[in-house]
Design a protein around this motif. Structure first.
Motif, PDB file in Angstrom:
ATOM      1  N   SER A 125       0.858  -1.189   0.000  1.00  0.00           N
ATOM      2  CA  SER A 125       0.000   0.000   0.000  1.00  0.00           C
ATOM      3  C   SER A 125       0.888   1.230   0.000  1.00  0.00           C
ATOM      4  N   ILE A 126       0.842   1.977  -1.084  1.00  0.00           N
ATOM      5  CA  ILE A 126       1.626   3.214  -1.123  1.00  0.00           C
ATOM      6  C   ILE A 126       0.776   4.335  -1.715  1.00  0.00           C
ATOM      7  N   ARG A 127       1.260   5.541  -1.471  1.00  0.00           N
ATOM      8  CA  ARG A 127       0.592   6.706  -2.023  1.00  0.00           C
ATOM      9  C   ARG A 127       1.685   7.620  -2.532  1.00  0.00           C
ATOM     10  N   ILE A 128       1.612   7.968  -3.806  1.00  0.00           N
ATOM     11  CA  ILE A 128       2.623   8.839  -4.404  1.00  0.00           C
ATOM     12  C   ILE A 128       1.905  10.071  -4.927  1.00  0.00           C
ATOM     13  N   GLU A 129       2.423  11.215  -4.536  1.00  0.00           N
ATOM     14  CA  GLU A 129       1.728  12.448  -4.905  1.00  0.00           C
ATOM     15  C   GLU A 129       2.331  13.107  -6.138  1.00  0.00           C
ATOM     16  N   ARG A 130       1.546  13.974  -6.704  1.00  0.00           N
ATOM     17  CA  ARG A 130       1.980  14.674  -7.914  1.00  0.00           C
ATOM     18  C   ARG A 130       3.300  15.392  -7.664  1.00  0.00           C
ATOM     19  N   GLY A 131       4.228  15.226  -8.605  1.00  0.00           N
ATOM     20  CA  GLY A 131       5.498  15.927  -8.510  1.00  0.00           C
ATOM     21  C   GLY A 131       6.555  15.188  -7.726  1.00  0.00           C
ATOM     22  N   GLU A 132       6.193  14.053  -7.158  1.00  0.00           N
ATOM     23  CA  GLU A 132       7.205  13.311  -6.400  1.00  0.00           C
ATOM     24  C   GLU A 132       8.175  12.603  -7.337  1.00  0.00           C
ATOM     25  N   PHE A 133       9.357  12.354  -6.830  1.00  0.00           N
ATOM     26  CA  PHE A 133      10.378  11.600  -7.555  1.00  0.00           C
ATOM     27  C   PHE A 133      10.725  10.422  -6.656  1.00  0.00           C
ATOM     28  N   ILE A 134      10.182   9.254  -7.035  1.00  0.00           N
ATOM     29  CA  ILE A 134      10.289   8.087  -6.171  1.00  0.00           C
ATOM     30  C   ILE A 134      11.307   7.102  -6.727  1.00  0.00           C
ATOM     31  N   ALA A 135      12.148   6.562  -5.882  1.00  0.00           N
ATOM     32  CA  ALA A 135      13.041   5.469  -6.277  1.00  0.00           C
ATOM     33  C   ALA A 135      12.520   4.190  -5.634  1.00  0.00           C
ATOM     34  N   VAL A 136      12.356   3.169  -6.440  1.00  0.00           N
ATOM     35  CA  VAL A 136      11.974   1.860  -5.905  1.00  0.00           C
ATOM     36  C   VAL A 136      13.218   0.995  -5.931  1.00  0.00           C
ATOM     37  N   MET A 137      13.627   0.525  -4.740  1.00  0.00           N
ATOM     38  CA  MET A 137      14.877  -0.222  -4.629  1.00  0.00           C
ATOM     39  C   MET A 137      14.631  -1.613  -4.083  1.00  0.00           C
ATOM     40  N   HIS A 193      12.109   0.812  -0.348  1.00  0.00           N
ATOM     41  CA  HIS A 193      12.913  -0.410  -0.382  1.00  0.00           C
ATOM     42  C   HIS A 193      11.992  -1.616  -0.298  1.00  0.00           C
ATOM     43  N   LEU A 194      12.125  -2.521  -1.246  1.00  0.00           N
ATOM     44  CA  LEU A 194      11.299  -3.725  -1.255  1.00  0.00           C
ATOM     45  C   LEU A 194      12.131  -4.932  -0.868  1.00  0.00           C
ATOM     46  N   SER A 195      11.463  -5.870  -0.236  1.00  0.00           N
ATOM     47  CA  SER A 195      12.102  -7.142   0.075  1.00  0.00           C
ATOM     48  C   SER A 195      11.021  -8.207   0.105  1.00  0.00           C
ATOM     49  N   ASP A 196      11.196  -9.263  -0.676  1.00  0.00           N
ATOM     50  CA  ASP A 196      10.216 -10.350  -0.759  1.00  0.00           C
ATOM     51  C   ASP A 196       8.805  -9.840  -1.042  1.00  0.00           C
ATOM     52  N   GLY A 197       8.723  -8.851  -1.886  1.00  0.00           N
ATOM     53  CA  GLY A 197       7.411  -8.374  -2.310  1.00  0.00           C
ATOM     54  C   GLY A 197       6.744  -7.435  -1.311  1.00  0.00           C
ATOM     55  N   ARG A 198       7.408  -7.131  -0.248  1.00  0.00           N
ATOM     56  CA  ARG A 198       6.819  -6.207   0.727  1.00  0.00           C
ATOM     57  C   ARG A 198       7.694  -4.969   0.868  1.00  0.00           C
ATOM     58  N   ILE A 199       7.086  -3.897   1.419  1.00  0.00           N
ATOM     59  CA  ILE A 199       7.872  -2.691   1.660  1.00  0.00           C
ATOM     60  C   ILE A 199       8.693  -2.901   2.933  1.00  0.00           C
ATOM     61  N   ALA A 200      10.009  -2.823   2.774  1.00  0.00           N
ATOM     62  CA  ALA A 200      10.877  -3.034   3.931  1.00  0.00           C
ATOM     63  C   ALA A 200      11.164  -1.705   4.621  1.00  0.00           C
ATOM     64  N   ASP A 201      11.228  -0.653   3.795  1.00  0.00           N
ATOM     65  CA  ASP A 201      11.653   0.618   4.368  1.00  0.00           C
ATOM     66  C   ASP A 201      11.299   1.744   3.394  1.00  0.00           C
ATOM     67  N   ILE A 202      10.957   2.899   3.908  1.00  0.00           N
ATOM     68  CA  ILE A 202      10.785   4.073   3.062  1.00  0.00           C
ATOM     69  C   ILE A 202      11.693   5.164   3.596  1.00  0.00           C
ATOM     70  N   VAL A 203      12.573   5.671   2.746  1.00  0.00           N
ATOM     71  CA  VAL A 203      13.527   6.676   3.196  1.00  0.00           C
ATOM     72  C   VAL A 203      13.192   8.006   2.536  1.00  0.00           C
ATOM     73  N   GLN A 204      13.028   9.024   3.350  1.00  0.00           N
ATOM     74  CA  GLN A 204      12.786  10.375   2.847  1.00  0.00           C
ATOM     75  C   GLN A 204      14.148  11.018   2.621  1.00  0.00           C
ATOM     76  N   ASN A 205      14.407  11.472   1.393  1.00  0.00           N
ATOM     77  CA  ASN A 205      15.740  11.997   1.095  1.00  0.00           C
ATOM     78  C   ASN A 205      15.823  13.499   1.349  1.00  0.00           C
ATOM     79  N   GLY A 206      15.255  13.937   2.451  1.00  0.00           N
ATOM     80  CA  GLY A 206      15.454  15.307   2.921  1.00  0.00           C
ATOM     81  C   GLY A 206      14.822  16.391   2.081  1.00  0.00           C
ATOM     82  N   LYS A 207      13.816  16.043   1.246  1.00  0.00           N
ATOM     83  CA  LYS A 207      13.168  17.139   0.531  1.00  0.00           C
ATOM     84  C   LYS A 207      11.749  17.362   1.043  1.00  0.00           C
TER      85      LYS A 207
END
Lengths: 234, 412
Positions: free
Chosen positions: A30-42, A220-234
């Motif tokens: 379950s995620i929510r990405i807003e307009r203008g975001e720059f998301i990295a999926v790792m 960050h994904l691991s085994d199909g689940r979200i392991a971690d979400i890191v905010q890169n200070g913006k």
């Protein structure tokens, strides 16, 4: 200020096989990405990031859960509807560029317009738009070059221009710098950063932490689940 | 995707593998060319036949001896007679109702000389005075011989137009004396051009009273007993409706005169209708054979297209994936590949048409046969090529349309 969600998923799962061979490539995301975001999926290979990207990019549908793209429910669409939504709302950038061979940069960029029912426009105006986008990515002098006459970095920039031609609500980039040398890679990232500044929503799949650090958030994904979400200070 | 774009993309795809595309089209090219050439030949033949038939004159019954004219009449088995004789014609004219004219014919081949010109093996046709009327022949100059001249064995000749020109050139042949074999004949007329009818070139013949033929050229040892033998009797009827009845009357009469039964009759009776039917059925058999040939080559051509389209779909899996990723629907892809198959067959059809035209022309130049390229055959050939394209293109195209975008994009 409340931003509108471009992507919203609820308990998204994708299951392959059945019985003993049953594998959940994506398992309740379950995620929510807003307009203008720059998301990295790792995540490491096999973590489900490609599958998630395919679902978010409307190239596949989830086995269960809900996916809303720009407010539209894309969870149960058929192939035709998926094609329509890709055509209207998504731009793709692939690791291996995926340009049509023996087709000029200009024609590659206008390709999505052939299939876009709402943006179907005169050849002249679509050419003008494609020219402008190619200039934007620094290839104003390579309009009539075919992919084999272009370097990897140049090809990827043609692919970026192609991804932008239909004014998508989101760009999906799959390892956009994966095949590039560091110099070309930086150039591509600079263009993505420019687009980000222009409020283009970008979802980028990568396993390169240095590249991922340029995004606003890293999932960050691991085994199909979200392991971690890191905010890169913006 | 708009139709023009689809066509453009298809055209480019075909153009990328020119040799392969042309080889693929070959089956269609051959099929279409075969249809056009064959139909052209059979239509040409038919037109020639039609003209010949019209040239034969109308309402005619042909009564011919079952024996060749060089064979020895009267030498046959007892009970059977020696074929037609001159008096049979007179009997038919007198005793059969509904007969408007009867003409007899006997031929011989002789050397004809006029001045210094000498022509060998000229057909000398002995007839009676009604011949031009029965065979729809007109005089160019002079006149045909009359009944009296036939009776009196007058030594006169009427020339076919070609023969007249060969003998006398531009000079007036009327009144000239020519030697035919051992005798001399006076030219009294020249026939207007008639052309070749059946296999006979009427313009290169010499016409003389049949009595002259009997006396001078035909060695007929039994003539004194049975009468002079003739090759053919033409019977012109006044009413076409009654033709079957008239034929029966002629048969009964001849059976009685030849002292035989209807079943053993030594003459053959045909009508123009028989000729038309016989030649018509030959052409139609020829046609259906050609139809099969063309059908098979179009089928083979279609399979060739399907084969190459399947190869093309596999080769271009990645391209299909890319198109799908940027928004092509399954029906866009289907239409794309269907158009390509259609384009292959239609371009093949056009090339086949050109080959067909060329082939028909060459055929008519190289042989005496006439060819008529009919619009219907073009339409038929072209239509079947297009149908073949759609039919055999559908399976590869639907295979392309069913590709999963993810799989297609990963395809190396």
């Amino acid at each position: 200020m409340e931003r509108r969600a471009v992507i919203e998923t609820r308990d998204l799962s994708k299951v392959y096989g059945a019985g003993d061979t049953r594998v959940a490539a994506v398992d309740g995301i379950s995620i929510r990405i807003e307009r203008g975001e720059f998301i990295a999926v790792m995540g490491p290979s096999g973590s489900g990031k490609s599958t998630l990207m395919y679902i978010l990019g409307c190239l596949a549908t989830p086995s269960s859960g809900k996916y809303f793209l720009d407010g539209e429910d894309a969870s149960n669409m058929n192939r035709r509807e998926l094609a329509f939504i890709r055509s209207r709302k998504i731009g793709f950038i692939f690791q291996s560029y995926n340009l049509l061979a023996r087709t000029t940069a200009l024609r590659n960029v206008t390709l999505p317009l052939l299939y876009n029912r709402s943006l179907r426009s005169e050849a002249k105006t679509s050419d003008t738009k494609a020219r402008r986008l190619l200039e934007l990515v620094g290839l104003g002098d390579r309009l009539h070059h075919e992919p084999h006459e272009l370097s990897g970095g140049q090809q990827q920039r043609v692919a970026i221009a192609r991804a932008l031609i239909n004014d998508p609500v989101m760009i999906i980039a799959d390892e956009p710098t994966g095949n590039l040398d560091s110099h070309s890679g930086e150039e591509v990232m600079r263009i993505l950063q420019d687009l980000h500044r222009k409020e283009v929503t970008i979802v980028m799949v990568t396993h390169n932490p240095r590249i991922a650090s340029e995004a606003t958030r890293s999932i960050h994904l691991s085994d199909g689940r979200i392991a971690d979400i890191v905010q890169n200070g913006k | 995707m708009n139709p023009i774009e689809i066509l453009r993309v298809s055209w480019e795809a075909i153009g990328r593998n020119k040799i392969r595309s042309i080889l693929t089209m070959l089956g269609i090219i051959i099929g279409v060319a075969a249809v056009i050439i064959m139909v052209a030949i059979s239509a040409g033949t038919e037109a020639t036949i039609q003209e010949n038939i019209t040239g034969l004159g109308s309402n005619l019954i042909f009564v011919s001896s079952n024996f060749s004219r060089s064979g020895p009449p009267g030498m046959m088995m007892a009970g059977s007679s020696g074929g037609l004789v001159f008096d049979d014609a007179a009997a038919i004219a007198e005793e059969v109702d509904g007969v408007s004219a009867v003409v007899v014919e006997q031929t011989s081949s002789q050397t004809v000389k006029a001045g210094k010109t000498s022509l060998e093996e000229i057909s000398i046709q002995g007839t009676t005075s009604g011949f031009p009327a029965v065979r729809d022949m007109k005089m160019a100059t002079g006149r045909y011989f009359n009944e009296k001249e036939v009776d009196q064995k007058t030594k006169v000749a009427v020339l076919g137009s070609t023969l007249a020109e060969e003998l006398f050139g531009a000079a007036n042949p009327i009144g000239q004396v020519i030697s035919v074999g051992s005798i001399k004949l006076t030219v009294i007329g020249v026939l207007a051009e008639k052309g070749t009818v059946g296999e006979i070139d009427y313009d290169s013949r010499l016409y003389t009273p049949i009595t002259v033929i009997f006396e001078k050229f035909i060695d007929s040892p039994f003539a004194r007993i049975r009468g002079d033998s003739v090759r053919m009797i033409y019977v012109k009827v006044s009413d076409t409706e009654a033709i079957d009845h008239i034929i029966l009357q002629i048969k009964l009469l001849l059976a009685k005169r030849h002292e035989t039964t209807l079943n053993d009759l030594d003459v053959t009776i045909t009508t123009q209708q028989d000729v038309i039917t016989a030649q018509g059925s030959t052409t139609s058999a020829f046609r259906s054979l050609l139809g099969w040939v063309a059908g098979v080559s179009l089928l083979v051509g279609g399979i060739g297209i399907m084969n190459i389209m399947l190869v093309s779909v596999t080769e271009r899996t990645r391209e299909i994936g890319i198109r799908q990723a940027v928004g092509a629907t399954p029906s866009d892809i289907l239409l794309q590949f269907l158009t390509e198959a259609l384009l292959l067959s239609v371009v093949g059809g056009i090339l086949g048409m050109l080959v067909g035209f060329g082939g028909s022309w060459i055929f008519s130049q190289a042989s005496a046969m006439r060819t008529v390229v009919s619009p219907a055959s073009i339409l038929l050939a072209f239509g079947s090529a297009a149908v073949v394209g759609v039919f055999f293109g559908f399976y590869p195209a639907s295979k392309a349309a069913q590709l999963e975008p993810i799989e297609a994009l990963r395809y190396e």
